[in-house]
Write an enzyme that holds these catalytic residues in place. Structure first.
Site, PDB file in Angstrom:
ATOM      1  N   ASP A 107      13.210  24.503   6.008  1.00 14.47           N
ATOM      2  CA  ASP A 107      12.883  23.659   4.906  1.00 14.47           C
ATOM      3  C   ASP A 107      12.696  24.144   3.612  1.00 14.47           C
ATOM      4  OD1 ASP A 107      11.138  21.323   4.207  1.00 14.47           O
ATOM      5  OD2 ASP A 107       9.516  22.341   4.697  1.00 14.47           O
ATOM      6  N   LEU A 108      12.298  23.271   2.624  1.00 10.60           N
ATOM      7  CA  LEU A 108      12.171  24.084   1.294  1.00 10.60           C
ATOM      8  C   LEU A 108      10.796  24.276   0.899  1.00 10.60           C
ATOM      9  CD1 LEU A 108      13.490  25.172  -1.285  1.00 10.60           C
ATOM     10  CD2 LEU A 108      13.828  22.850  -1.875  1.00 10.60           C
ATOM     11  N   ASP A 109      10.280  23.044   0.721  1.00  7.18           N
ATOM     12  CA  ASP A 109       8.704  22.990   0.075  1.00  7.18           C
ATOM     13  C   ASP A 109       7.886  23.573   1.333  1.00  7.18           C
ATOM     14  OD1 ASP A 109       9.654  21.354  -2.253  1.00  7.18           O
ATOM     15  OD2 ASP A 109       9.816  19.699  -1.110  1.00  7.18           O
ATOM     16  N   LYS A 143       2.481  16.598   2.976  1.00  4.64           N
ATOM     17  CA  LYS A 143       3.409  17.523   3.295  1.00  4.64           C
ATOM     18  C   LYS A 143       4.480  16.993   4.246  1.00  4.64           C
ATOM     19  CE  LYS A 143       1.191  21.627   2.064  1.00  4.64           C
ATOM     20  NZ  LYS A 143       0.394  22.893   2.442  1.00  4.64           N
ATOM     21  N   GLY A 144       5.855  17.136   3.837  1.00  6.35           N
ATOM     22  CA  GLY A 144       6.970  16.839   4.790  1.00  6.35           C
ATOM     23  C   GLY A 144       7.201  15.189   4.619  1.00  6.35           C
ATOM     24  N   THR A 188       5.616  24.155  -3.802  1.00  5.75           N
ATOM     25  CA  THR A 188       5.945  23.073  -4.654  1.00  5.75           C
ATOM     26  C   THR A 188       4.700  22.055  -4.423  1.00  5.75           C
ATOM     27  OG1 THR A 188       7.330  22.182  -3.303  1.00  5.75           O
ATOM     28  CG2 THR A 188       8.554  23.071  -5.118  1.00  5.75           C
ATOM     29  N   SER A 212      15.659  19.567   3.897  1.00  6.55           N
ATOM     30  CA  SER A 212      14.519  19.260   3.133  1.00  6.55           C
ATOM     31  C   SER A 212      14.510  17.740   3.139  1.00  6.55           C
ATOM     32  CB  SER A 212      14.442  19.841   1.926  1.00  6.55           C
ATOM     33  OG  SER A 212      13.599  19.349   0.935  1.00  6.55           O
ATOM     34  N   ALA A 213      13.162  17.158   3.015  1.00 10.70           N
ATOM     35  CA  ALA A 213      13.020  15.794   2.681  1.00 10.70           C
ATOM     36  C   ALA A 213      13.265  15.648   1.237  1.00 10.70           C
ATOM     37  CB  ALA A 213      11.733  15.295   3.216  1.00 10.70           C
ATOM     38  N   SER A 214      13.131  16.564   0.447  1.00  9.26           N
ATOM     39  CA  SER A 214      13.085  16.262  -1.107  1.00  9.26           C
ATOM     40  C   SER A 214      14.613  16.068  -1.525  1.00  9.26           C
ATOM     41  CB  SER A 214      12.374  17.549  -1.837  1.00  9.26           C
ATOM     42  OG  SER A 214      12.830  17.396  -3.237  1.00  9.26           O
ATOM     43  N   LYS A 215      14.709  14.964  -2.648  1.00  9.15           N
ATOM     44  CA  LYS A 215      15.656  14.717  -3.451  1.00  9.15           C
ATOM     45  C   LYS A 215      15.870  15.750  -4.192  1.00  9.15           C
ATOM     46  CE  LYS A 215      15.975   9.994  -1.962  1.00  9.15           C
ATOM     47  NZ  LYS A 215      15.518   8.633  -2.106  1.00  9.15           N
ATOM     48  N   ASN A 216      14.918  16.485  -4.667  1.00 11.84           N
ATOM     49  CA  ASN A 216      14.869  17.285  -5.614  1.00 11.84           C
ATOM     50  C   ASN A 216      15.449  18.912  -5.244  1.00 11.84           C
ATOM     51  OD1 ASN A 216      13.770  16.149  -7.984  1.00 11.84           O
ATOM     52  ND2 ASN A 216      12.077  15.785  -6.773  1.00 11.84           N
ATOM     53  N   GLU A 226       9.761  25.418   9.538  1.00 13.53           N
ATOM     54  CA  GLU A 226       8.998  24.470   8.733  1.00 13.53           C
ATOM     55  C   GLU A 226       7.611  24.543   8.728  1.00 13.53           C
ATOM     56  OE1 GLU A 226       8.612  21.356   7.635  1.00 13.53           O
ATOM     57  OE2 GLU A 226      10.651  20.473   7.951  1.00 13.53           O
ATOM     58  N   ASP A 227       6.943  24.137   7.616  1.00 11.13           N
ATOM     59  CA  ASP A 227       5.605  24.114   7.355  1.00 11.13           C
ATOM     60  C   ASP A 227       4.601  22.812   7.707  1.00 11.13           C
ATOM     61  OD1 ASP A 227       6.545  22.870   5.200  1.00 11.13           O
ATOM     62  OD2 ASP A 227       4.574  23.169   4.154  1.00 11.13           O
ATOM     63  N   LYS A 253      12.031  13.162   8.546  1.00  6.73           N
ATOM     64  CA  LYS A 253      11.344  13.829   9.547  1.00  6.73           C
ATOM     65  C   LYS A 253      10.079  12.915   9.911  1.00  6.73           C
ATOM     66  CE  LYS A 253      12.328  17.889   7.102  1.00  6.73           C
ATOM     67  NZ  LYS A 253      12.222  18.983   6.192  1.00  6.73           N
ATOM     68  N   ARG A 311       9.138  10.386  -0.459  1.00  2.00           N
ATOM     69  CA  ARG A 311       8.711  10.075  -1.625  1.00  2.00           C
ATOM     70  C   ARG A 311       7.996   8.841  -1.532  1.00  2.00           C
ATOM     71  NH1 ARG A 311      12.629  10.445  -6.535  1.00  2.00           N
ATOM     72  NH2 ARG A 311      12.838  12.353  -5.807  1.00  2.00           N
TER      73      ARG A 311
HETATM   74  C1  BG6 Z   1       8.748  17.297   0.989  1.00  2.52           C
HETATM   75  C2  BG6 Z   1       7.421  17.540   0.472  1.00  2.52           C
HETATM   76  O1  BG6 Z   1       9.493  18.540   1.087  1.00  2.52           O
HETATM   77  O2  BG6 Z   1       9.648  16.445   0.218  1.00  2.52           O
HETATM   78  C3  BG6 Z   1       6.653  16.215   0.340  1.00  2.52           C
HETATM   79  O3  BG6 Z   1       6.715  18.270   1.498  1.00  2.52           O
HETATM   80  C4  BG6 Z   1       7.622  15.379  -0.704  1.00  2.52           C
HETATM   81  O4  BG6 Z   1       5.466  16.310  -0.017  1.00  2.52           O
HETATM   82  C5  BG6 Z   1       8.973  15.204  -0.028  1.00  2.52           C
HETATM   83  O5  BG6 Z   1       7.149  14.100  -0.952  1.00  2.52           O
HETATM   84  C6  BG6 Z   1       9.965  14.330  -1.154  1.00  2.52           C
HETATM   85  O6  BG6 Z   1      10.291  15.055  -2.416  1.00  2.52           O
HETATM   86  P1  BG6 Z   1      10.993  14.476  -3.625  1.00  2.52           P
HETATM   87  O7  BG6 Z   1      11.168  15.790  -4.374  1.00  2.52           O
HETATM   88  O8  BG6 Z   1      12.089  13.787  -3.138  1.00  2.52           O
HETATM   89  O9  BG6 Z   1       9.825  13.602  -4.018  1.00  2.52           O
HETATM   90 MG    MG Z   2       7.649  21.568   3.979  1.00  2.00          MG
END
Ligand code: BG6
Ligand code: MG
Length: 220
Positions: free
Chosen positions: A8-10, A44-45, A16, A113-117, A168-169, A144, A48
């Protein structure tokens, strides 16, 4: 026999959450309510849009779908203004030596990761060379605790879940790793991540052999 590690990233590779906090608080304040660190923990996790829905519910605010998309975009722009200033000094302690060690042993590596960033953050941290596979929030249809993100990463790395560790955190991430059949390693507080076979405080001094032994002992 461990062939791959999926991270996992964040909260695992980089903290972050502090930037998410600033961006969500700004949005909440603008809508007329407060946003606390305790609320931030609960995100967390969480994807968005799911996060935005929670934030709005905590503030007792209702918005149309169109307005929600605009608010999520606005929050993301604030968040991105912070992550675009990050560099490798923000990689969490011990992560880089651990990745180096895995690479030297020929262990495959991916981000789930769930993050699009996620791709932007990996580039900012100068970690792209370690992660040929990045499965982020834009590549999955189910968030997730669904294991889709990790199963896709394993499939792209051409390994089986039972040959792979997931770091994973977040509780939802550990749940996803378990239901996908991976070896789950929690990074953080054992009180929150107790479902994981092994929980570590961080990567400093971590050795793959020791970790593998602890994982095997835990599943016996
Ligand atoms: C997860 C974070 O990794 O990504 C969440 O733990 C966050 O807090 C999610 O909301 C989505 O991230 P992003 O960058 O796509 O807004
Ligand atoms: Mg995380």
């Amino acid at each position: 026999m461990i062939k791959a590690c999926i991270f996992d990233l964040d909260g695992v590779i980089v903290d972050t959450a502090k930037y998410h906090f600033i961006a969500w608080r700004q949005l909440a304040n603008q809508l007329g309510f407060d946003f606390t660190k305790e609320y931030n923990e609960k995100l967390k996790g969480i994807s968005r849009m799911d996060s935005l829905n929670l934030v709005l519910s905590w503030g007792g605010v209702q918005k149309s779908e169109e307005e929600k998309i605009a608010l999520a975009t606005e929050k993301n722009e604030v968040y991105r203004s912070y992550i675009l200033q990050m560099d490798k000094r923000e990689i969490l302690p011990g992560v880089l030596p651990f990745l180096e060690d895995l690479r030297a042993r020929g262990i495959k590596m991916a981000i789930g990761s769930a993050s699009k960033n996620a791709p932007t953050i990996i580039t900012q941290l100068d970690l792209a060379e370690y992660f040929p596979v990045i499965i982020d929030g834009s590549k999955v249809s189910r968030s997730k605790p669904d294991p889709e993100v990790f199963l896709k990463a394993a499939s792209e790395l051409e390994v089986k879940p039972k040959e792979s560790i997931v770091f994973e955190d977040a509780e939802a991430g550990i749940e996803a790793a378990i239901s996908g059949g991976f070896y789950p390693v929690g990074v953080g507080d054992p009180k929150i991540l107790g479902e994981a076979s092994v929980v570590i405080a961080g990567f400093e001094g971590l050795k793959l052999e020791e970790l593998s032994e602890r994982l095997l002992a835990a599943v016996k």
